[in-house]
Design a protein around this motif. Structure first.
Motif, PDB file in Angstrom:
ATOM      1  N   ASN A  50      53.003  27.075  36.534  1.00 35.50           N
ATOM      2  CA  ASN A  50      53.210  24.981  36.322  1.00 35.50           C
ATOM      3  C   ASN A  50      52.047  24.855  36.509  1.00 35.50           C
ATOM      4  N   ASP A  51      51.682  23.527  36.880  1.00 36.65           N
ATOM      5  CA  ASP A  51      50.758  23.068  38.052  1.00 36.65           C
ATOM      6  C   ASP A  51      49.898  23.339  38.566  1.00 36.65           C
ATOM      7  N   HIS A  52      49.771  24.638  39.734  1.00 38.70           N
ATOM      8  CA  HIS A  52      49.469  24.999  40.588  1.00 38.70           C
ATOM      9  C   HIS A  52      49.029  26.445  40.284  1.00 38.70           C
ATOM     10  N   THR A  53      49.876  27.278  39.486  1.00 41.36           N
ATOM     11  CA  THR A  53      49.835  28.850  39.204  1.00 41.36           C
ATOM     12  C   THR A  53      49.654  29.019  38.077  1.00 41.36           C
ATOM     13  N   ALA A  54      49.448  30.069  37.910  1.00 41.02           N
ATOM     14  CA  ALA A  54      48.861  31.025  36.435  1.00 41.02           C
ATOM     15  C   ALA A  54      49.078  32.857  36.389  1.00 41.02           C
ATOM     16  N   LYS A  68      33.621  37.249  37.137  1.00 41.01           N
ATOM     17  CA  LYS A  68      32.957  35.853  37.885  1.00 41.01           C
ATOM     18  C   LYS A  68      33.330  34.610  37.368  1.00 41.01           C
ATOM     19  N   VAL A  69      32.743  34.585  36.200  1.00 45.04           N
ATOM     20  CA  VAL A  69      33.022  33.369  35.018  1.00 45.04           C
ATOM     21  C   VAL A  69      34.341  33.347  35.602  1.00 45.04           C
ATOM     22  N   TYR A  70      35.375  34.413  35.072  1.00 44.02           N
ATOM     23  CA  TYR A  70      36.832  33.697  34.991  1.00 44.02           C
ATOM     24  C   TYR A  70      37.540  33.540  35.937  1.00 44.02           C
ATOM     25  N   PHE A  71      37.103  34.284  36.213  1.00 42.07           N
ATOM     26  CA  PHE A  71      37.484  33.251  38.143  1.00 42.07           C
ATOM     27  C   PHE A  71      37.094  31.994  38.768  1.00 42.07           C
ATOM     28  N   ARG A  72      35.557  31.363  38.394  1.00 39.76           N
ATOM     29  CA  ARG A  72      35.359  29.946  37.890  1.00 39.76           C
ATOM     30  C   ARG A  72      36.283  28.804  37.845  1.00 39.76           C
ATOM     31  N   TRP A  73      36.529  29.717  36.270  1.00 43.29           N
ATOM     32  CA  TRP A  73      36.975  28.905  35.493  1.00 43.29           C
ATOM     33  C   TRP A  73      38.983  28.642  36.314  1.00 43.29           C
ATOM     34  N   ALA A  76      39.248  26.548  39.004  1.00 43.12           N
ATOM     35  CA  ALA A  76      38.495  25.661  38.634  1.00 43.12           C
ATOM     36  C   ALA A  76      39.795  24.376  38.470  1.00 43.12           C
ATOM     37  N   ASN A  77      41.235  25.286  37.628  1.00 39.88           N
ATOM     38  CA  ASN A  77      42.616  24.536  37.015  1.00 39.88           C
ATOM     39  C   ASN A  77      43.488  25.287  37.671  1.00 39.88           C
ATOM     40  N   CYS A  78      43.418  25.901  38.581  1.00 42.19           N
ATOM     41  CA  CYS A  78      44.476  26.916  39.293  1.00 42.19           C
ATOM     42  C   CYS A  78      44.678  26.744  40.673  1.00 42.19           C
ATOM     43  N   HIS A  79      45.321  27.424  41.423  1.00 44.86           N
ATOM     44  CA  HIS A  79      45.317  27.433  42.788  1.00 44.86           C
ATOM     45  C   HIS A  79      45.255  28.651  42.872  1.00 44.86           C
ATOM     46  N   ARG A  80      46.370  29.639  42.310  1.00 44.93           N
ATOM     47  CA  ARG A  80      47.252  30.308  42.208  1.00 44.93           C
ATOM     48  C   ARG A  80      47.422  31.585  40.829  1.00 44.93           C
ATOM     49  N   LEU A  81      46.766  32.585  40.949  1.00 50.56           N
ATOM     50  CA  LEU A  81      46.374  33.514  39.860  1.00 50.56           C
ATOM     51  C   LEU A  81      47.649  34.821  40.420  1.00 50.56           C
ATOM     52  N   GLU A  82      48.329  35.401  39.536  1.00 47.99           N
ATOM     53  CA  GLU A  82      49.385  36.192  39.511  1.00 47.99           C
ATOM     54  C   GLU A  82      49.320  36.867  38.306  1.00 47.99           C
ATOM     55  N   ALA A 132      33.326  29.809  46.571  1.00 54.96           N
ATOM     56  CA  ALA A 132      33.787  28.735  47.377  1.00 54.96           C
ATOM     57  C   ALA A 132      35.121  28.659  47.896  1.00 54.96           C
ATOM     58  N   HIS A 133      36.018  28.399  49.023  1.00 52.76           N
ATOM     59  CA  HIS A 133      36.737  28.210  49.713  1.00 52.76           C
ATOM     60  C   HIS A 133      37.621  27.231  49.074  1.00 52.76           C
ATOM     61  N   GLY A 134      38.721  27.123  48.539  1.00 51.03           N
ATOM     62  CA  GLY A 134      39.667  26.103  48.033  1.00 51.03           C
ATOM     63  C   GLY A 134      39.079  26.517  47.304  1.00 51.03           C
ATOM     64  N   ARG A 135      39.178  24.487  46.085  1.00 49.71           N
ATOM     65  CA  ARG A 135      38.801  24.729  44.535  1.00 49.71           C
ATOM     66  C   ARG A 135      37.916  24.962  44.127  1.00 49.71           C
ATOM     67  N   ALA A 136      37.680  26.109  43.420  1.00 48.66           N
ATOM     68  CA  ALA A 136      36.511  26.215  42.904  1.00 48.66           C
ATOM     69  C   ALA A 136      35.255  25.451  42.256  1.00 48.66           C
ATOM     70  N   GLU A 137      34.700  25.456  41.640  1.00 48.46           N
ATOM     71  CA  GLU A 137      33.712  24.301  41.937  1.00 48.46           C
ATOM     72  C   GLU A 137      34.363  23.946  40.103  1.00 48.46           C
ATOM     73  N   GLN A 138      34.164  22.688  40.098  1.00 39.45           N
ATOM     74  CA  GLN A 138      34.309  21.694  38.864  1.00 39.45           C
ATOM     75  C   GLN A 138      33.934  22.287  37.629  1.00 39.45           C
ATOM     76  N   ALA A 139      32.914  22.974  37.616  1.00 34.71           N
ATOM     77  CA  ALA A 139      31.845  23.155  35.934  1.00 34.71           C
ATOM     78  C   ALA A 139      32.785  23.142  34.653  1.00 34.71           C
ATOM     79  N   PHE A 140      34.068  23.776  34.822  1.00 31.72           N
ATOM     80  CA  PHE A 140      34.815  24.406  33.932  1.00 31.72           C
ATOM     81  C   PHE A 140      36.193  23.152  33.867  1.00 31.72           C
ATOM     82  N   SER A 141      36.048  21.962  34.691  1.00 32.42           N
ATOM     83  CA  SER A 141      37.475  20.886  34.051  1.00 32.42           C
ATOM     84  C   SER A 141      36.289  19.985  33.396  1.00 32.42           C
TER      85      SER A 141
END
Length: 141
Positions: A50-54, A68-73, A76-82, A132-141
């Protein structure tokens, strides 16, 4: 090792040839992991629930730098990773918590009759790979 974005078809073909697995879910983003010689050695396949979970599907080799790069990306695009894995996958059962994934529970018969999955999740607050705690840097948005 480095990540390569924008070559989903090539990465998906590599996964199918090397692992006999097809990327069936859409939308999905297939990110290649290449070595210093430009040879594809691994892949991070991210499918959106959904819009928040990948959900992450991992193939082949990675490195700390690619994580490191994957987690930043991804954050920047979702809040939860499973991640889901077979109960028999000892490597992921050990590695997931070390990466910051939290065990969530058992998904009964996810892989067929009698084949349960273990489900782990991560949010930016659990991720030791991003500052960052919360949304990651927006470098990949």
């Amino acid at each position: 090792m480095n990540l390569v974005f924008g070559h989903d078809d090539t990465v998906n073909q590599w996964i199918e040839i090397r692992y006999g697995a097809a990327v069936l879910q859409t939308p999905a983003v297939s990110i290649g992991v290449i070595n210093d010689d430009g040879v594809l050695r691994g892949a991070f396949v991210t499918t959106w629930r959904n819009d928040h979970t990948a959900e992450l599907h991992l193939f082949g080799k990675t490195s700390n730098d690619t994580w490191k790069v994957y987690f930043r990306w991804v954050f920047a695009n979702c809040h939860r990773l499973e991640i889901n894995t077979s109960k028999k996958n000892k490597a992921i059962k050990r590695a997931a918590p070390k990466f910051g994934f939290v065990f969530e529970g058992v998904a009964k018969e996810m892989y067929g009759p009698g084949a349960d999955a273990l489900r782990f999740y991560m949010t930016p607050q659990h991720c030791r790979w991003i500052k960052a705690h919360g949304r990651a840097e927006q470098a990949f948005s």
